[in-house]
Motif scaffolding. Sequence first.
Motif, PDB file in Angstrom:
ATOM      1  N   GLY A  74      31.453  48.871  30.334  1.00 28.55           N
ATOM      2  CA  GLY A  74      31.395  47.533  30.915  1.00 28.55           C
ATOM      3  C   GLY A  74      29.971  47.015  31.004  1.00 28.55           C
ATOM      4  O   GLY A  74      29.709  45.830  30.758  1.00 28.55           O
ATOM      5  N   SER A  78      28.496  43.799  29.037  1.00 30.65           N
ATOM      6  CA  SER A  78      27.818  42.721  29.758  1.00 30.65           C
ATOM      7  C   SER A  78      26.511  42.345  29.073  1.00 30.65           C
ATOM      8  O   SER A  78      26.199  41.160  28.898  1.00 30.65           O
ATOM      9  N   LEU A  86      31.914  37.932  30.660  1.00 39.22           N
ATOM     10  CA  LEU A  86      32.625  39.127  31.073  1.00 39.22           C
ATOM     11  C   LEU A  86      33.104  38.990  32.522  1.00 39.22           C
ATOM     12  O   LEU A  86      34.205  39.439  32.863  1.00 39.22           O
ATOM     13  N   ALA A  90      37.022  39.446  33.419  1.00 38.48           N
ATOM     14  CA  ALA A  90      37.363  40.597  34.259  1.00 38.48           C
ATOM     15  C   ALA A  90      37.954  40.162  35.591  1.00 38.48           C
ATOM     16  O   ALA A  90      38.881  40.799  36.110  1.00 38.48           O
ATOM     17  N   VAL A  93      41.628  39.285  35.104  1.00 36.78           N
ATOM     18  CA  VAL A  93      42.440  40.499  34.961  1.00 36.78           C
ATOM     19  C   VAL A  93      42.598  41.196  36.303  1.00 36.78           C
ATOM     20  O   VAL A  93      43.682  41.686  36.656  1.00 36.78           O
ATOM     21  N   PHE A  94      41.524  41.241  37.093  1.00 37.79           N
ATOM     22  CA  PHE A  94      41.561  41.884  38.403  1.00 37.79           C
ATOM     23  C   PHE A  94      42.603  41.222  39.295  1.00 37.79           C
ATOM     24  O   PHE A  94      43.399  41.889  39.965  1.00 37.79           O
ATOM     25  N   GLN A 117      43.203  47.496  37.627  1.00 37.81           N
ATOM     26  CA  GLN A 117      42.205  46.990  38.556  1.00 37.81           C
ATOM     27  C   GLN A 117      40.891  47.758  38.422  1.00 37.81           C
ATOM     28  O   GLN A 117      39.809  47.177  38.492  1.00 37.81           O
ATOM     29  N   VAL A 119      39.701  49.257  35.721  1.00 42.33           N
ATOM     30  CA  VAL A 119      39.026  48.851  34.483  1.00 42.33           C
ATOM     31  C   VAL A 119      38.366  47.477  34.664  1.00 42.33           C
ATOM     32  O   VAL A 119      37.223  47.259  34.243  1.00 42.33           O
ATOM     33  N   ALA A 120      39.085  46.549  35.302  1.00 44.49           N
ATOM     34  CA  ALA A 120      38.517  45.219  35.531  1.00 44.49           C
ATOM     35  C   ALA A 120      37.290  45.298  36.433  1.00 44.49           C
ATOM     36  O   ALA A 120      36.279  44.629  36.193  1.00 44.49           O
ATOM     37  N   ALA A 123      34.178  46.349  34.635  1.00 47.44           N
ATOM     38  CA  ALA A 123      33.501  45.264  33.919  1.00 47.44           C
ATOM     39  C   ALA A 123      32.789  44.325  34.890  1.00 47.44           C
ATOM     40  O   ALA A 123      31.697  43.820  34.602  1.00 47.44           O
ATOM     41  N   LEU A 124      33.385  44.109  36.052  1.00 44.82           N
ATOM     42  CA  LEU A 124      32.802  43.202  37.037  1.00 44.82           C
ATOM     43  C   LEU A 124      31.504  43.722  37.635  1.00 44.82           C
ATOM     44  O   LEU A 124      30.525  42.986  37.767  1.00 44.82           O
TER      45      LEU A 124
END
Length: 499
Positions: A74, A78, A86, A90, A93-94, A117, A119-120, A123-124
């Motif tokens: 992630g 970014s 991103l 993300a 998706v979250f 959650q 995985v999201a 990325a966050l």
Amino acid sequence: MPSAARYRAATGRPTSAAGTLAILAIAQFLIALDYSIVYIALPRIGADFDLSESAIQWVVSGYAVFFAGFLIVGGRASDRFGSRNLFIAAMAVFGLAALAGGLATAPALLLVARAVQGVAAAALQPAVIALINTSFAAGPARNRALGVWGTVGASGLAAGVVIGGLLSTVSWRWVFLINLPLALICALAAPRLLPRLRPPVGHNQLNVPSAILCTGTVLATALALTRASSDGWTSGGTVAMFVLAAVLLGGFVIWERTSTQPLVDPLLRRTRSLLVGCGSTALYMASVGNQFFVLTLLLQQLRGYGPIAAGMAFLPMAVAIAVANSVAARIVSVLGVRMALTLAFVGNAAGLLLLATQVHGENYLLHLLPGLLITGFAHGVTYVSMFIAGTAEVADRNQGVGSALMTTSQYMAGALGIAVLVLVLGPDPDAQSFGAAFLTTALAAGAGAVLAFFGLPARSAGGAARASDDRGATEVGPDTGAGDQPIHRLVPEFGESRR
């Protein structure tokens, strides 16, 4: 370049620094909240789905394992494709995964939603820190931004157990559904409030083999540590996961050394502040980070607190964390990040030792509250200081993966710490077992103090330098308290890969 000027250079439109910081702080609160909010709701989730003790832990571990596993990927995504892009994807998706978890009608659906959650969030998290560090100039402006971000974000860990206790009395489903409105606010506001900085030219591809090997290594290690806490360190599944992690790690190292676009920039491996930052986040999580786990069991299993009472017991600590976060940047500016981080770890150790000696007492105000207030305040200063220290010398182009390395260290140490604490507590913990558990976390905090004091350079009177360009050159910036000369000049090069 100041944040507003940098944004105009990239997009031609002005942006609000306050608005940028507000949305990033809310996002960080959401990430931290979702990690801890389910703790007190676990018994009700287990009862509804008739889950065993070993199965119910995956409601927490499913999030944590995938969060840790995808963080570095992630972070590089970014840096490669833009933190703003991103962040928006993300966050969407979250929110959808939170909705799925709240509406889940079977345990398998709930666990899949928790994994998504995670995985999201992976990325966050690096996107949030990268946006802060590339939107605010190094020095007082960035330190203040990290202080505000930390005030909201670190408080999310403590607020999660409070809010989780309240919501679980209505329905455990609300501990997931509460994420949806916050995620929607962030996703919808991001296009207007977040700066759209262009990714570096020629760096728009992700090293897919490295990403797969890296993610596989962290996932296998996290799964091994999680299985160790439930099945034991010598069980076949635990050993198999550790062996798989070692094989994948070897493949990752070999591939990175021969790659022309490594997932982890070689410059990061010789950036002293980042190495100390990774160690600090690991010891932070192994100490006051895992304090939540021990306290939750102590309150509900040993003291017999219900969900609301257990959640409210954390409230004073949450307030102390928020107060400390709000003044942490000023403490760093006065003491320098080295002494601020060292003293914060000392405070963590002192508070945890106090809790270890008071576990036999049953009076909350007398035996628990003093230790919670001490660790709460020290926790808040630690959280902000370690990210100021760890990212101070990282170039803008590597902020995503640099912050991801720190957060990966944090959550991997959390998984390792839980596995160790499960062994210390035993199957039927008594007051003495909880005392030993608090002592274990205090030792980790003491190690953090030693690392910060001897690992970070002494503060200078004139200011600190930070890495800024693709070759690792430095420019003199405002005083961050991080050191008296460029960090990368203090450390000999090692592990340089072939480009």
